[in-house]
Design a protein around this motif. Sequence first.
Motif, PDB file in Angstrom:
ATOM      1  N   ASP A 595       2.969   9.313 -20.754  1.00 38.85           N
ATOM      2  CA  ASP A 595       1.746   9.364 -19.971  1.00 38.85           C
ATOM      3  C   ASP A 595       1.726  10.698 -19.238  1.00 38.85           C
ATOM      4  OD1 ASP A 595      -0.383   9.130 -18.283  1.00 38.85           O
ATOM      5  OD2 ASP A 595       0.375   7.388 -17.177  1.00 38.85           O
ATOM      6  N   PRO A 596       0.979  11.681 -19.735  1.00 38.09           N
ATOM      7  CA  PRO A 596       1.012  13.009 -19.104  1.00 38.09           C
ATOM      8  C   PRO A 596       0.613  13.002 -17.636  1.00 38.09           C
ATOM      9  CG  PRO A 596      -0.075  13.095 -21.242  1.00 38.09           C
ATOM     10  CD  PRO A 596       0.096  11.649 -20.904  1.00 38.09           C
ATOM     11  N   SER A 597      -0.135  11.991 -17.201  1.00 29.75           N
ATOM     12  CA  SER A 597      -0.602  11.981 -15.812  1.00 29.75           C
ATOM     13  C   SER A 597       0.533  11.814 -14.813  1.00 29.75           C
ATOM     14  CB  SER A 597      -1.633  10.871 -15.609  1.00 29.75           C
ATOM     15  OG  SER A 597      -1.024   9.584 -15.708  1.00 29.75           O
ATOM     16  N   LYS A 600       4.278  15.698 -13.010  1.00 29.95           N
ATOM     17  CA  LYS A 600       3.765  16.524 -11.917  1.00 29.95           C
ATOM     18  C   LYS A 600       4.859  17.461 -11.406  1.00 29.95           C
ATOM     19  CE  LYS A 600       0.514  12.906 -10.567  1.00 29.95           C
ATOM     20  NZ  LYS A 600       0.059  11.971  -9.502  1.00 29.95           N
ATOM     21  N   LEU A 612       3.055  21.279 -21.079  1.00 33.10           N
ATOM     22  CA  LEU A 612       2.011  20.468 -20.439  1.00 33.10           C
ATOM     23  C   LEU A 612       0.682  20.629 -21.179  1.00 33.10           C
ATOM     24  CD1 LEU A 612       2.837  21.005 -16.668  1.00 33.10           C
ATOM     25  CD2 LEU A 612       3.400  19.034 -18.107  1.00 33.10           C
ATOM     26  N   GLU A 613       0.405  21.829 -21.643  1.00 31.18           N
ATOM     27  CA  GLU A 613      -0.813  22.052 -22.422  1.00 31.18           C
ATOM     28  C   GLU A 613      -0.814  21.171 -23.668  1.00 31.18           C
ATOM     29  OE1 GLU A 613      -3.016  25.666 -24.925  1.00 31.18           O
ATOM     30  OE2 GLU A 613      -1.100  26.012 -23.927  1.00 31.18           O
ATOM     31  N   ASN A 616      -1.133  17.356 -22.849  1.00 29.27           N
ATOM     32  CA  ASN A 616      -2.454  16.978 -22.354  1.00 29.27           C
ATOM     33  C   ASN A 616      -3.558  17.196 -23.380  1.00 29.27           C
ATOM     34  OD1 ASN A 616      -2.402  16.145 -19.362  1.00 29.27           O
ATOM     35  ND2 ASN A 616      -1.043  17.931 -19.405  1.00 29.27           N
TER      36      ASN A 616
END
Length: 624
Positions: A595-597, A600, A612-613, A616
């Motif tokens: 879950d990329p969310s 952080k 991250l790119e 997402n």
Amino acid sequence: MTFHLRAFPALALAAVALFGGRATAAERPNFVWIVSEDNSVHYLRHFFEGGAEAPAIEALAADGLTFNHAFSNAPVCSVARTTLATMCYGPRIGTQFHRRDFQPPLPNGQPTVYGALRRAGYYVTNNSKTDFNFVVPEDTWDESSKKASWKKRPDAEQPFFHMQSHAQTHESSLHFKKDSLKNRPSDRDLATVTPPPYLPDTPLVRGTQARYLDNHLAIDEIVARTVADLEAAGVLEDTFVFYFGDHGGVLPRGKGYVYDSGLHVPLVVRLPKNFAHLAQGFERGTRVDGFVSFVDFGPTVLRLAGVEPEGTIDGAAFLGPGVTPEAVAARQTSFGYADRMDEKYDFVRTLRRGRYRYVRAFQPWLPDGLQNNYRYNMLAYQQWRELSRRGELNATQAAFFEPKPIEALYDCEADPHEVRNLAADPAHAETLHELRSALRETMLGLPDLSFYPESVLAERAAADPAAFGQAHRQEIARLSAVADLALRPFDEAEPGLRAALSDANPMVRYWAAMVCTAFGERAASLAPLVRPLLEDDSPVVRLRATEFLGRIGAVEPQPLLATLLNETDSPIFAAEVLNTIVWFADHVVGTAPVDPSVLKPQVRGDSVARRLEYLNAPGAAAAE
């Protein structure tokens, strides 16, 4: 094979002293290095059947030497070019990671080959790519720019060294849009273009290969113009002209990988008539079968120039006074290394000896096809992965997306594309043992700093990696011994792993957990010993414990990895964690969606941003 300090005879130092540190062109030869980016032997007719025609390069060879076995020591530009400049193996001096997150100084102020020539009186220029992984000394060049040229030397009698790099064959030249091949097709008949057997044979792959072959024609024109310029200036017969690729080719499974497709480069050296005596015994227009590597290019130029190298270097001259054709023919070994490629981490070493290549994967669970954003800009890479996900590849083509063998042995003459692993063949057991031992000796002789993860090296060794390695030789040997437990049957390795998992040294625990991951389910009995390492004082140990326990399904890895990522203040360690996150998400079937969310990180960096790119992006990180 271990590294050596090479002492060269001071062939022309008296002339340097006579001219106040400056030698004239009449006394010393000039040098021009013409470098084509991302180009292995497989794409030039002069070296490999089916390659591009290259009349200027072939003419250069007719007036000089063709080296049939020339190798970059690394399959990517920054590491390869650093090796050329320093004459040192990257894993010994801490320059093995592409791209650099820390830049170490050269050991003990050791000069580059370019700086050594400049101090000896040469006019030294570079046009214009550097891409070094070390702090570059200020006295390296007279000029390094897109306008740099040997023609700008202030005194026409001053000898020169000039390096020029050309990107017409660079990987980016194949980052075209879907309609590009239709709008700008090759003049080649695609029926005559044969992809290597590890790639799917599709119109897109054939068209991409044809485009790449076409790009070599532009390089050949550059070689022709460069030779014409030297001739027009009246200095051609005073100049050794080297043409070579800076590492392997960029069709998928080339650049970035330690096969011949990533390391075996074209090399032609034109011998100038006025300095033919410096290459005594070598006949113009002949081929040389002895092995030469990038660590050897600088020492060769220095010997031809009559300049003694300073400091500790790892290469040896393959041309020059005292170097005989017989001695070069006896050279049959080349060492290669692959570590981080942009955001993609791995740890692979190889030794090519004669017809055989031995490859040792220290993280074999990581497939070659692990996501690398830049690599997957190429449509051929994207199609290859899509066909893998759809189950439409044969076993040879699918291997790129599967765990690697922990060791591989290839017969590069019988199997030039290295698709038949002979490591388990009893008929090759003796060769396997010999090359395994030779590679281990090489790595310990350096010693190889990659037994420490990059984040640890950046923290503990950045000020002087080479000195750190020498001071930690015994510890590195111990880590190597733990890593080699992965080569044994599990029942033989288990006692040593049990002891190593509870060792007081965190790097020993780190490697014990890594070996457990290499064994996978076979090491499931050690899970109770690994589980406490999830709370280890060392973050890198916690990472490797999570990796193993997640692989065997003993923990849900992604939440643990997210915590490691979000809590670290090291961008390098964050990139190491993200490498594992992507591996689980893409290659551990159905067990580790991400879950990329929840990712952080408090730190940033190029590798972190790339991961991250990707994570997402729509449709990314789908388990295969």
